[in-house]
Design a protein around this motif. Structure first.
Motif, PDB file in Angstrom:
ATOM      1  N   ALA A 107      29.898  11.377  55.972  1.00  0.00           N
ATOM      2  CA  ALA A 107      28.891  10.361  56.267  1.00  0.00           C
ATOM      3  C   ALA A 107      28.874   9.269  55.204  1.00  0.00           C
ATOM      4  N   ALA A 108      28.417   8.089  55.600  1.00  0.00           N
ATOM      5  CA  ALA A 108      28.367   6.958  54.676  1.00  0.00           C
ATOM      6  C   ALA A 108      27.491   7.290  53.473  1.00  0.00           C
ATOM      7  N   HIS A 109      28.015   7.031  52.300  1.00  0.00           N
ATOM      8  CA  HIS A 109      27.334   7.286  51.039  1.00  0.00           C
ATOM      9  C   HIS A 109      27.869   6.297  50.016  1.00  0.00           C
ATOM     10  N   TYR A 110      27.237   6.227  48.851  1.00  0.00           N
ATOM     11  CA  TYR A 110      27.761   5.395  47.780  1.00  0.00           C
ATOM     12  C   TYR A 110      28.092   6.287  46.587  1.00  0.00           C
ATOM     13  N   ASP A 111      28.925   5.761  45.700  1.00  0.00           N
ATOM     14  CA  ASP A 111      29.209   6.414  44.425  1.00  0.00           C
ATOM     15  C   ASP A 111      28.945   5.422  43.305  1.00  0.00           C
ATOM     16  N   LEU A 112      28.419   5.910  42.192  1.00  0.00           N
ATOM     17  CA  LEU A 112      28.166   5.038  41.050  1.00  0.00           C
ATOM     18  C   LEU A 112      29.451   4.512  40.419  1.00  0.00           C
ATOM     19  N   PRO A 113      30.493   5.323  40.233  1.00  0.00           N
ATOM     20  CA  PRO A 113      31.715   4.787  39.618  1.00  0.00           C
ATOM     21  C   PRO A 113      32.483   3.885  40.583  1.00  0.00           C
ATOM     22  N   ASP A 114      33.329   3.031  40.009  1.00  0.00           N
ATOM     23  CA  ASP A 114      34.360   2.369  40.802  1.00  0.00           C
ATOM     24  C   ASP A 114      35.343   3.425  41.274  1.00  0.00           C
ATOM     25  N   ASN A 115      36.034   3.143  42.380  1.00  0.00           N
ATOM     26  CA  ASN A 115      36.819   4.186  43.037  1.00  0.00           C
ATOM     27  C   ASN A 115      38.122   3.586  43.557  1.00  0.00           C
ATOM     28  N   LEU A 116      39.236   4.150  43.131  1.00  0.00           N
ATOM     29  CA  LEU A 116      40.534   3.818  43.724  1.00  0.00           C
ATOM     30  C   LEU A 116      40.969   5.021  44.548  1.00  0.00           C
ATOM     31  N   ALA A 117      40.963   4.872  45.863  1.00  0.00           N
ATOM     32  CA  ALA A 117      41.275   5.966  46.785  1.00  0.00           C
ATOM     33  C   ALA A 117      42.681   5.775  47.335  1.00  0.00           C
ATOM     34  N   CYS A 118      43.531   6.772  47.126  1.00  0.00           N
ATOM     35  CA  CYS A 118      44.943   6.701  47.534  1.00  0.00           C
ATOM     36  C   CYS A 118      45.207   7.751  48.611  1.00  0.00           C
ATOM     37  N   VAL A 119      45.577   7.315  49.795  1.00  0.00           N
ATOM     38  CA  VAL A 119      45.919   8.249  50.866  1.00  0.00           C
ATOM     39  C   VAL A 119      47.354   8.721  50.643  1.00  0.00           C
ATOM     40  N   VAL A 120      47.526  10.045  50.535  1.00  0.00           N
ATOM     41  CA  VAL A 120      48.858  10.575  50.253  1.00  0.00           C
ATOM     42  C   VAL A 120      49.376  11.486  51.365  1.00  0.00           C
ATOM     43  N   ALA A 121      48.539  11.847  52.326  1.00  0.00           N
ATOM     44  CA  ALA A 121      48.982  12.599  53.509  1.00  0.00           C
ATOM     45  C   ALA A 121      47.987  12.342  54.629  1.00  0.00           C
ATOM     46  N   GLY A 122      48.498  12.213  55.851  1.00  0.00           N
ATOM     47  CA  GLY A 122      47.626  11.927  56.975  1.00  0.00           C
ATOM     48  C   GLY A 122      47.164  10.484  56.976  1.00  0.00           C
ATOM     49  N   ARG A 123      46.177  10.204  57.816  1.00  0.00           N
ATOM     50  CA  ARG A 123      45.609   8.857  57.898  1.00  0.00           C
ATOM     51  C   ARG A 123      44.092   8.955  57.790  1.00  0.00           C
ATOM     52  N   ARG A 124      43.479   7.939  57.191  1.00  0.00           N
ATOM     53  CA  ARG A 124      42.027   7.913  57.041  1.00  0.00           C
ATOM     54  C   ARG A 124      41.486   6.540  57.425  1.00  0.00           C
ATOM     55  N   ARG A 125      40.340   6.571  58.055  1.00  0.00           N
ATOM     56  CA  ARG A 125      39.632   5.337  58.425  1.00  0.00           C
ATOM     57  C   ARG A 125      38.413   5.185  57.532  1.00  0.00           C
ATOM     58  N   PHE A 126      38.334   4.064  56.848  1.00  0.00           N
ATOM     59  CA  PHE A 126      37.211   3.760  55.956  1.00  0.00           C
ATOM     60  C   PHE A 126      36.369   2.657  56.586  1.00  0.00           C
ATOM     61  N   THR A 127      35.062   2.855  56.599  1.00  0.00           N
ATOM     62  CA  THR A 127      34.123   1.820  57.002  1.00  0.00           C
ATOM     63  C   THR A 127      33.175   1.589  55.839  1.00  0.00           C
ATOM     64  N   LEU A 128      33.110   0.347  55.356  1.00  0.00           N
ATOM     65  CA  LEU A 128      32.380   0.022  54.139  1.00  0.00           C
ATOM     66  C   LEU A 128      31.241  -0.960  54.430  1.00  0.00           C
ATOM     67  N   PHE A 129      30.193  -0.849  53.605  1.00  0.00           N
ATOM     68  CA  PHE A 129      29.055  -1.749  53.685  1.00  0.00           C
ATOM     69  C   PHE A 129      28.652  -2.154  52.273  1.00  0.00           C
ATOM     70  N   PRO A 130      28.277  -3.417  52.059  1.00  0.00           N
ATOM     71  CA  PRO A 130      27.797  -3.812  50.731  1.00  0.00           C
ATOM     72  C   PRO A 130      26.485  -3.110  50.396  1.00  0.00           C
ATOM     73  N   PRO A 131      26.169  -2.983  49.111  1.00  0.00           N
ATOM     74  CA  PRO A 131      24.970  -2.234  48.703  1.00  0.00           C
ATOM     75  C   PRO A 131      23.682  -2.734  49.343  1.00  0.00           C
ATOM     76  N   GLN A 132      23.619  -4.017  49.658  1.00  0.00           N
ATOM     77  CA  GLN A 132      22.392  -4.600  50.198  1.00  0.00           C
ATOM     78  C   GLN A 132      22.062  -4.104  51.600  1.00  0.00           C
ATOM     79  N   GLN A 133      22.960  -3.373  52.246  1.00  0.00           N
ATOM     80  CA  GLN A 133      22.710  -2.875  53.599  1.00  0.00           C
ATOM     81  C   GLN A 133      22.000  -1.528  53.614  1.00  0.00           C
ATOM     82  N   VAL A 134      21.513  -1.068  52.472  1.00  0.00           N
ATOM     83  CA  VAL A 134      20.880   0.246  52.402  1.00  0.00           C
ATOM     84  C   VAL A 134      19.750   0.396  53.415  1.00  0.00           C
TER      85      VAL A 134
END
Length: 340
Positions: free
Chosen positions: A158-185
């Motif tokens: 489910a949609a959530h936020y993390d405090l750190p910056d995040n570099l996410a690397c897909v290394v197997a399979g496929r992933r769909r990311f849906t992002l929202f700016p913080p102001q959409q809380v």
């Protein structure tokens, strides 16, 4: 009510970068960035592109009898790790299990139509797969980053936020990311802060079947949504505090991510301040809340050198720029007050 929602916009993409090419223009960005093929030359990615079995075998090369935290859910949850109907528990079971047993289960259900949901999240790579980073390298410019691995089948986080910056690397399979700016809380309908599936508060909206009668403002959130599908070798930079929903699209998916904070280690998580404000500010009479809102703007959100310029430097104390000693002093004072 299910209705047609605005389509998420694409995320800015960069191509032809190598793991040694990352700089502050990317790693200190305040907007998400897709990095196509960033880690395509990793041996892990090459194994995954050959087959899921080859990716499984590659991971097992580094396995050293490590146990991990896993989430297991029945096929009926359709991969969506979430709350139970009353929001006082969850629709999955958290377990502590050997990583090789998780890989065994993923292999056993590969190709099965109705699979149980299996997910290993946020596991430190150097602990469970020592040596992995020796063959799959990335240059983060000296940042003190935590490298983690995420393994599972067709799951939804489910949609959530993390405090750190995040570099996410897909290394197997496929992933769909849906992002929202913080102001959409306020448009994402966030659940409880102190009872969460994995530590972070989450959106209660089912992104595959959004109920706009119950969550009407989600349509407004989607006007600001960004989305991307990532293949093995692709990466996504997610800035601090951006909400992100993640859907794994294949029977075997592996993601490697790196987290780091731009703030010093001695700084507390702002979530502590939020919880304290809920306890001490939110339920005040309206005029008192407005007064405290003015104080927070003055001392925190709009603070600059003019805020304390009229006080001699030696007398500024908590208003002076923070360092490790001042933070420890303030923390000690707070603990003393709260323990009365």
């Amino acid at each position: 009510m299910h209705a047609v929602l605005p389509v998420a916009k694409p995320i800015r993409e960069l191509h032809d970068l190598r793991p040694s090419d990352l700089g502050p223009g990317i790693l200190a960005s305040t907007e998400p960035v897709v990095l196509r093929g960033l880690v395509a030359a990793w041996p892990m990615v090459a194994a995954a592109c050959a087959s899921a079995d080859a990716a499984d075998a590659y991971l097992r090369r580094f396995y050293r009898d490590a146990t991990v935290n896993a989430m297991l859910g029945p096929p009926e949850i359709d991969g969506r790790f979430f709350y139970n109907e009353n929001l006082d528990g969850f629709n999955f079971a958290p377990v502590r299990v050997r990583l090789d047993k998780v890989l065994d289960e993923l292999g056993r259900y590969r190709g099965v139509e109705h699979q149980p949901a299996i997910y290993v999240g946020s596991t430190t790579i150097d602990t469970c797969l020592p040596g992995f980073h020796d063959e799959n390298r990335i240059d983060l410019g000296g940042r003190d980053a935590l490298g983690s691995i995420w393994i599972g089948n067709r799951t939804r986080i489910a949609a959530h936020y993390d405090l750190p910056d995040n570099l996410a690397c897909v290394v197997a399979g496929r992933r769909r990311f849906t992002l929202f700016p913080p102001q959409q809380v306020s448009n994402l309908y966030i659940g409880p802060l102190d009872l969460t599936p994995a530590g972070q508060a989450i959106s209660l909206v089912d992104f595959l079947q959004p109920d706009l009668e119950r969550f009407p403002r989600f349509a407004l959130a989607m006007e600001h949504a960004l989305a991307v599908d990532l293949a093995p070798g692709d990466a996504l930079f997610i800035p601090s505090m951006w909400w992100h929903h993640i859907q794994a699209l294949e029977d075997f998916n592996v993601l490697v991510n790196y987290w780091w904070r731009q703030s010093p280690d001695y700084m507390d998580t702002p979530m502590n301040a939020l919880m304290h404000a809920l306890m001490s500010v939110r339920d005040l009479p309206p005029e008192q809340r407005k007064a405290w809102q003015a104080l927070f703007r003055h001392y925190v959100f709009e603070a600059d050198e003019d805020t304390f310029a009229h006080i001699p430097p030696a007398a500024r104390r908590a208003l002076a720029p923070m360092d490790g000693d001042s933070v420890r002093s303030i923390r000690a004072q707070l603990l003393k007050r709260m323990n009365r």
